[in-house]
Scaffold this motif. Structure first.
Motif, PDB file in Angstrom:
ATOM      1  N   HIS A   1      39.893  -3.347 -72.306  1.00 56.41           N
ATOM      2  CA  HIS A   1      39.904  -4.694 -72.877  1.00 56.41           C
ATOM      3  C   HIS A   1      41.343  -5.194 -73.016  1.00 56.41           C
ATOM      4  O   HIS A   1      42.239  -4.451 -73.449  1.00 56.41           O
ATOM      5  CB  HIS A   1      39.203  -4.689 -74.236  1.00 56.41           C
ATOM      6  CG  HIS A   1      38.837  -6.043 -74.722  1.00 56.41           C
ATOM      7  ND1 HIS A   1      39.775  -6.925 -75.217  1.00 56.41           N
ATOM      8  CD2 HIS A   1      37.646  -6.675 -74.795  1.00 56.41           C
ATOM      9  CE1 HIS A   1      39.163  -8.044 -75.580  1.00 56.41           C
ATOM     10  NE2 HIS A   1      37.877  -7.915 -75.333  1.00 56.41           N
ATOM     11  N   LEU A   2      41.576  -6.438 -72.660  1.00 57.49           N
ATOM     12  CA  LEU A   2      42.915  -7.027 -72.722  1.00 57.49           C
ATOM     13  C   LEU A   2      43.526  -6.912 -74.122  1.00 57.49           C
ATOM     14  O   LEU A   2      44.714  -6.614 -74.257  1.00 57.49           O
ATOM     15  CB  LEU A   2      42.871  -8.486 -72.264  1.00 57.49           C
ATOM     16  CG  LEU A   2      44.200  -9.234 -72.295  1.00 57.49           C
ATOM     17  CD1 LEU A   2      45.222  -8.574 -71.378  1.00 57.49           C
ATOM     18  CD2 LEU A   2      43.999 -10.691 -71.900  1.00 57.49           C
TER      19      LEU A   2
ATOM     20  N   MET B   1      35.405   4.200 -76.709  1.00 62.55           N
ATOM     21  CA  MET B   1      34.329   3.222 -76.679  1.00 62.55           C
ATOM     22  C   MET B   1      33.253   3.634 -77.684  1.00 62.55           C
ATOM     23  O   MET B   1      33.007   4.823 -77.869  1.00 62.55           O
ATOM     24  CB  MET B   1      33.699   3.151 -75.289  1.00 62.55           C
ATOM     25  CG  MET B   1      34.697   2.900 -74.163  1.00 62.55           C
ATOM     26  SD  MET B   1      35.502   1.314 -74.259  1.00 62.55           S
ATOM     27  CE  MET B   1      34.246   0.287 -73.574  1.00 62.55           C
ATOM     28  N   ARG B   2      32.631   2.645 -78.280  1.00 57.46           N
ATOM     29  CA  ARG B   2      31.448   2.872 -79.112  1.00 57.46           C
ATOM     30  C   ARG B   2      30.360   1.948 -78.553  1.00 57.46           C
ATOM     31  O   ARG B   2      30.597   0.761 -78.361  1.00 57.46           O
ATOM     32  CB  ARG B   2      31.697   2.526 -80.575  1.00 57.46           C
ATOM     33  CG  ARG B   2      32.703   3.408 -81.261  1.00 57.46           C
ATOM     34  CD  ARG B   2      32.080   4.729 -81.665  1.00 57.46           C
ATOM     35  NE  ARG B   2      33.014   5.503 -82.449  1.00 57.46           N
ATOM     36  CZ  ARG B   2      33.628   6.592 -82.014  1.00 57.46           C
ATOM     37  NH1 ARG B   2      33.440   7.019 -80.791  1.00 57.46           N
ATOM     38  NH2 ARG B   2      34.448   7.249 -82.801  1.00 57.46           N
ATOM     39  N   ASN B   3      29.207   2.519 -78.323  1.00 55.80           N
ATOM     40  CA  ASN B   3      28.067   1.737 -77.851  1.00 55.80           C
ATOM     41  C   ASN B   3      26.786   2.459 -78.254  1.00 55.80           C
ATOM     42  O   ASN B   3      26.085   3.017 -77.413  1.00 55.80           O
ATOM     43  CB  ASN B   3      28.124   1.534 -76.336  1.00 55.80           C
ATOM     44  CG  ASN B   3      27.055   0.563 -75.853  1.00 55.80           C
ATOM     45  OD1 ASN B   3      26.339  -0.018 -76.655  1.00 55.80           O
ATOM     46  ND2 ASN B   3      26.947   0.412 -74.566  1.00 55.80           N
TER      47      ASN B   3
ATOM     48  N   GLU C   1      35.388  -1.433 -77.964  1.00 58.93           N
ATOM     49  CA  GLU C   1      36.455  -0.524 -77.585  1.00 58.93           C
ATOM     50  C   GLU C   1      37.448  -0.528 -78.746  1.00 58.93           C
ATOM     51  O   GLU C   1      37.714  -1.589 -79.329  1.00 58.93           O
ATOM     52  CB  GLU C   1      37.140  -0.989 -76.302  1.00 58.93           C
ATOM     53  CG  GLU C   1      38.244  -0.075 -75.842  1.00 58.93           C
ATOM     54  CD  GLU C   1      38.855  -0.500 -74.506  1.00 58.93           C
ATOM     55  OE1 GLU C   1      39.446   0.358 -73.850  1.00 58.93           O
ATOM     56  OE2 GLU C   1      38.740  -1.695 -74.138  1.00 58.93           O
ATOM     57  N   ALA C   2      37.970   0.630 -79.078  1.00 56.04           N
ATOM     58  CA  ALA C   2      38.885   0.717 -80.215  1.00 56.04           C
ATOM     59  C   ALA C   2      40.134   1.491 -79.842  1.00 56.04           C
ATOM     60  O   ALA C   2      40.123   2.323 -78.936  1.00 56.04           O
ATOM     61  CB  ALA C   2      38.180   1.396 -81.391  1.00 56.04           C
TER      62      ALA C   2
ATOM     63  N   GLY D   1      42.515  -0.927 -84.154  1.00 54.80           N
ATOM     64  CA  GLY D   1      42.201  -2.231 -83.562  1.00 54.80           C
ATOM     65  C   GLY D   1      40.909  -2.144 -82.779  1.00 54.80           C
ATOM     66  O   GLY D   1      40.632  -1.128 -82.137  1.00 54.80           O
ATOM     67  N   VAL D   2      40.122  -3.198 -82.843  1.00 56.65           N
ATOM     68  CA  VAL D   2      38.816  -3.237 -82.183  1.00 56.65           C
ATOM     69  C   VAL D   2      38.711  -4.448 -81.282  1.00 56.65           C
ATOM     70  O   VAL D   2      39.145  -5.537 -81.640  1.00 56.65           O
ATOM     71  CB  VAL D   2      37.688  -3.282 -83.246  1.00 56.65           C
ATOM     72  CG1 VAL D   2      36.341  -3.479 -82.618  1.00 56.65           C
ATOM     73  CG2 VAL D   2      37.699  -2.022 -84.092  1.00 56.65           C
ATOM     74  N   ALA D   3      38.124  -4.242 -80.100  1.00 62.53           N
ATOM     75  CA  ALA D   3      37.832  -5.343 -79.181  1.00 62.53           C
ATOM     76  C   ALA D   3      36.348  -5.259 -78.820  1.00 62.53           C
ATOM     77  O   ALA D   3      35.863  -4.209 -78.414  1.00 62.53           O
ATOM     78  CB  ALA D   3      38.690  -5.241 -77.928  1.00 62.53           C
ATOM     79  N   LEU D   4      35.663  -6.351 -79.002  1.00 55.32           N
ATOM     80  CA  LEU D   4      34.217  -6.370 -78.771  1.00 55.32           C
ATOM     81  C   LEU D   4      33.901  -6.370 -77.295  1.00 55.32           C
ATOM     82  O   LEU D   4      34.578  -7.030 -76.505  1.00 55.32           O
ATOM     83  CB  LEU D   4      33.605  -7.589 -79.446  1.00 55.32           C
ATOM     84  CG  LEU D   4      33.955  -7.738 -80.939  1.00 55.32           C
ATOM     85  CD1 LEU D   4      33.331  -8.984 -81.508  1.00 55.32           C
ATOM     86  CD2 LEU D   4      33.549  -6.504 -81.713  1.00 55.32           C
TER      87      LEU D   4
END
Length: 157
Positions: free
Chosen positions: A17-18, A118-120, A131-132, A150-153
């Motif tokens: 993730h950017l 990743m968490r899913n 993604e963290a 930091g977390v990105a959805l």
């Protein structure tokens, strides 16, 4: 020590993730020649692109290692249904999440490297889908005293 990120097993990993890429690059730049950035190196203004998804976790050493959420962006409250700022991890109300987070923090402390994962899946009746990055910070250059999370959805690429 290279600043390259690893996954929870310690294997090298690249952020997808950017926002996580930007956060890791920022942390690496703030490290300079040091192994870790310091808290004083971090300017929240620089992180405005994802400030609501940033958390700072204090690491307290003693008879047992403890973690305290110093500050958590607004995303964390919405995701978990309570205000985590100021909370000790052992008081986290959701037991599966508490165990998962504690295991991840312990891995970071052992690996002493930035982690990306990743968490899913469902945990404690909540869908975790992101993604963290966990980024170790140190005031003395040796002891990890804080973790920047930091977390990105996944649906926000």
């Amino acid at each position: 020590m290279p600043n390259g990120a690893v996954d929870e097993s310690g294997a090298p990993v690249t952020a997808r993730h950017l926002d996580i890429q930007r956060l890791l690059a920022y942390w690496c730049a703030k490290c300079g020649e040091r192994d870790f950035a310091r808290r004083s190196d971090i300017d929240p203004i620089d992180l405005r692109f994802m400030l609501d998804r940033i958390g700072l976790v204090e690491v307290h050493e003693g008879d047992t290692r403890r973690f305290r959420i110093r500050v958590a962006g607004s995303w964390w409250r919405g995701q978990y249904g309570f205000e985590p700022t100021g909370l000790w991890l052992e008081d986290w109300p959701n037991p599966e999440q508490r165990s998962l987070v504690l295991a991840t923090y312990r891995s970071l402390m052992e690996l002493r490297r930035p982690m990306i994962f990743m968490r899913n899946h469902w945990v404690d009746d909540r869908k975790l889908d992101y993604e963290a990055a966990l980024l170790p910070m140190s005031e003395d250059g040796v002891r990890i005293s804080m973790i920047m999370a930091g977390v990105a959805l996944h649906d926000d690429r």
